[in-house]
Enzyme design. Structure first.
Site, PDB file in Angstrom:
ATOM      1  N   CYS A  89       0.861  -1.363   0.017  1.00 24.53           N
ATOM      2  CA  CYS A  89       0.038   0.046  -0.079  1.00 24.53           C
ATOM      3  C   CYS A  89       0.987   1.384  -0.078  1.00 24.53           C
ATOM      4  O   CYS A  89       1.876   1.126   0.730  1.00 24.53           O
ATOM      5  CB  CYS A  89      -0.908  -0.048   1.400  1.00 24.53           C
ATOM      6  SG  CYS A  89      -1.992   1.508   1.499  1.00 24.53           S
ATOM      7  N   CYS A 109      -0.496   3.605  -6.307  1.00 22.67           N
ATOM      8  CA  CYS A 109      -1.629   3.228  -5.423  1.00 22.67           C
ATOM      9  C   CYS A 109      -2.032   1.759  -6.116  1.00 22.67           C
ATOM     10  O   CYS A 109      -2.198   1.644  -7.245  1.00 22.67           O
ATOM     11  CB  CYS A 109      -2.795   4.132  -5.677  1.00 22.67           C
ATOM     12  SG  CYS A 109      -4.158   3.303  -4.608  1.00 22.67           S
TER      13      CYS A 109
HETATM   14  N1  DGL Z   1      -4.024   0.701  -1.936  1.00 21.76           N
HETATM   15  C1  DGL Z   1      -3.583   1.969  -1.272  1.00 21.76           C
HETATM   16  C2  DGL Z   1      -2.230   2.581  -1.988  1.00 21.76           C
HETATM   17  O1  DGL Z   1      -1.758   1.949  -2.591  1.00 21.76           O
HETATM   18  C3  DGL Z   1      -4.500   2.791  -0.911  1.00 21.76           C
HETATM   19  C4  DGL Z   1      -5.961   2.660  -0.639  1.00 21.76           C
HETATM   20  C5  DGL Z   1      -6.738   3.339   0.405  1.00 21.76           C
HETATM   21  O2  DGL Z   1      -6.884   4.760   0.283  1.00 21.76           O
HETATM   22  O3  DGL Z   1      -6.730   2.889   1.522  1.00 21.76           O
HETATM   23  O4  DGL Z   1      -2.173   3.536  -1.587  1.00 21.76           O
END
Ligand code: DGL
Length: 275
Positions: free
Chosen positions: A73, A194
């Protein structure tokens, strides 16, 4: 004997785009995926809250005997990883490791860009942390000379709520792509910063000119992890290798199973956990 799996963590489903590539690159290894779906999204939360939630998740995965945790993440990598590595690990688990997704992306971008002009698409949290511009300046060896960013706050909810391919999704994707393109005409590399965004790739591609290389993090992170394990046999030797794949979520297991199948292109069985 307990498995000693590689823990893979994300605020929700996004990290599954990374997990999929990790499993492909390291098919013999055991993995536990943890999605904090009950508290997603992290992208709009403060530094303190993302740090607190991410540390809880890391401690939980340690309690599940993971010698190594990948924070799949960007938001958590941007806001929590450095503190966890430098302040928490020495106290709570000096012999375990926690890695993120930003550093592998920085290395890949630095090798790919020709103009040195790079674009980053991410959550509000990732963008305002300035992690990408700072790290690119520090670690690209002078190859990246300009970084522009665009926060796309609606993209994670589009994925989490299964609105992929709808008219609404198209509107928000087009809008943010056009915004970032307008920020730098020399940009030749665009990072999907993301882990949810690869799910939107078909629509993203419609608006990004073909001379701009789009970077997805799954394959890059997997390649860097293979390399890391070769260089760190002390970690690799502790990982069990029975090709097990466990899915855990802080929300309902049934919800997770139906949505995660979309990310993984396969049937998923999940368990609900409290962290
Ligand atoms: N998947 C997460 C990232 O790579 C973000 C998701 C979220 O906002 O919780 O930043």
């Amino acid at each position: 004997m307990n498995s000693a799996s590689i823990g893979v963590f994300d605020s929700g489903y996004g990290g599954l785009t990374v997990l999929k590539e990790l499993v492909k690159a390291l098919p013999g290894y055991d993995f536990i995926y943890l999605g904090d779906n009950a508290r997603t999204p992290y992208g709009t939360r403060s530094f303190e809250v993302v740090y607190e939630y991410t540390l809880e998740a890391v401690k939980y995965l340690f309690s599940q005997h993971c010698p190594l945790v990948i924070i799949a993440c960007n938001t958590a990598s941007a806001k929590a990883l450095r503190n966890i590595q430098q302040l928490d690990l020495p106290k709570i688990a000096p012999d375990r490791r926690v890695l993120g997704v930003i550093r592998p992306s920085i290395e890949a971008v630095s090798a790919i860009t020709k103009t040195g002009h790079v674009g980053i698409l991410g959550t509000v949290g990732t963008v305002t942390s300035e992690s990408y511009p700072i790290e690119l300046e520090k670690w690209s060896g002078g190859r990246v000379v300009a970084t522009v960013q665009e926060a796309c706050p609606m993209w994670v909810p589009i994925v989490e709520n299964n609105e992929i391919g709808t008219e609404g999704a198209e509107y928000f994707i087009q809008r943010h792509i056009l915004n970032i393109l307008a920020k730098d005409s020399q940009m030749d590399t665009l990072v999907l910063g993301c882990t949810h965004y690869p799910l939107l790739i078909d629509t993203i591609r419609k608006y990004v000119p073909p001379h701009i290389k789009i970077i997805e993090q799954g394959e890059i992170t997997a390649g860097k992890l293979v390399d890391y394990l070769q260089r760190h046999p002390e970690i690799d030797n502790r990982l069990t290798k029975n090709s097990q794949l466990e899915f855990q979520t802080t929300e309902s297991a049934a919800n997770f199973e139906s949505k995660a199948a979309l990310f993984m292109d396969r049937k998923v069985e999940a368990v609900h956990v409290k962290i």
